[in-house]
Design a protein around this motif. Structure first.
Motif, PDB file in Angstrom:
ATOM      1  N   ARG A 163       0.931  -1.072  -0.152  1.00 44.49           N
ATOM      2  CA  ARG A 163       0.186   0.065   0.061  1.00 44.49           C
ATOM      3  C   ARG A 163       1.003   1.090   0.097  1.00 44.49           C
TER       4      ARG A 163
ATOM      5  N   ASP B 132       5.811   3.870   0.202  1.00 46.78           N
ATOM      6  CA  ASP B 132       5.005   2.409   0.961  1.00 46.78           C
ATOM      7  C   ASP B 132       5.098   2.818   2.284  1.00 46.78           C
TER       8      ASP B 132
ATOM      9  N   LEU C  34      -8.599  -3.268   6.660  1.00 46.11           N
ATOM     10  CA  LEU C  34      -7.891  -4.264   6.021  1.00 46.11           C
ATOM     11  C   LEU C  34      -8.472  -5.549   5.607  1.00 46.11           C
ATOM     12  N   THR C  35      -8.037  -6.254   4.581  1.00 46.64           N
ATOM     13  CA  THR C  35      -8.827  -7.616   4.115  1.00 46.64           C
ATOM     14  C   THR C  35      -7.651  -8.690   4.395  1.00 46.64           C
TER      15      THR C  35
ATOM     16  N   ASP D 278      -5.117  -8.344   1.884  1.00 48.20           N
ATOM     17  CA  ASP D 278      -3.909  -7.470   2.500  1.00 48.20           C
ATOM     18  C   ASP D 278      -2.778  -8.144   3.324  1.00 48.20           C
TER      19      ASP D 278
ATOM     20  N   SER E 267      -0.875 -10.602   1.283  1.00 47.83           N
ATOM     21  CA  SER E 267       0.235  -9.962   0.569  1.00 47.83           C
ATOM     22  C   SER E 267       1.238  -9.476   1.328  1.00 47.83           C
ATOM     23  N   PHE E 268       1.096  -9.173   2.645  1.00 46.87           N
ATOM     24  CA  PHE E 268       2.348  -8.854   3.550  1.00 46.87           C
ATOM     25  C   PHE E 268       3.020 -10.024   3.730  1.00 46.87           C
TER      26      PHE E 268
END
Length: 142
Positions: free
Chosen positions: A1, A8, A54-55, A58, A61-62
């Motif tokens: 994000r 970032d 957040l999902t 997310d 992805s992290f």
């Protein structure tokens, strides 16, 4: 994000992890397997998910970014979204590990009180089973 300025949002976290993980003496391979990296996400992230900020995508992805940045086949890297019970159990395991080589006779009966911005765990062991209590709190709203 990205922030509204296009940077970032995780840059400060990456800098901290880089300093501790990549620049540490333990990172020098020398034929040895690198120490694992475990990141436990706790109440603050659970709250962000519940509020829809957040999902799970997310979070995944992290986790993928952690593996890509720090996992190279010689290091196990894991991100785990911790429940209150798992957070407390890991904290008790850390207490027991800290006293593992001590002469303290009651080391298996130890306990822990820990807190962050969104929750506090009280955990103790040594009886028939380990016991824990997790309290929701919001230190940031105070």
């Amino acid at each position: 994000r990205q922030t509204s300025e296009g940077t970032d949002v995780l840059a400060p976290l990456w800098q901290l992890l880089d300093a501790k993980v990549l620049d540490s003496p333990a990172s020098a391979k020398g034929g040895k397997r690198l120490p694992p990296l475990f990141v436990g996400a706790t109440a603050g992230l659970r709250e962000q998910l519940m509020q829809g900020h957040l999902t799970l995508a997310d979070v995944a992805s992290f986790g993928d970014a952690l593996v890509q940045r720090y996992g190279d086949g010689d290091r196990a890297v894991k991100l785990e979204l911790l429940s209150e019970q798992r957070e407390a159990a890991l904290e008790l395991a850390a207490v027991r590990y800290a006293y593992e080589d001590s002469d303290f006779e009651g080391k298996k009966a130890g306990g822990s009180l820990s807190g962050g911005g969104k929750s506090c765990q009280v955990v103790w062991g040594g009886g028939q089973r380990d016991e824990f209590m997790s309290l929701d709190l919001d230190l940031f709203a105070a």
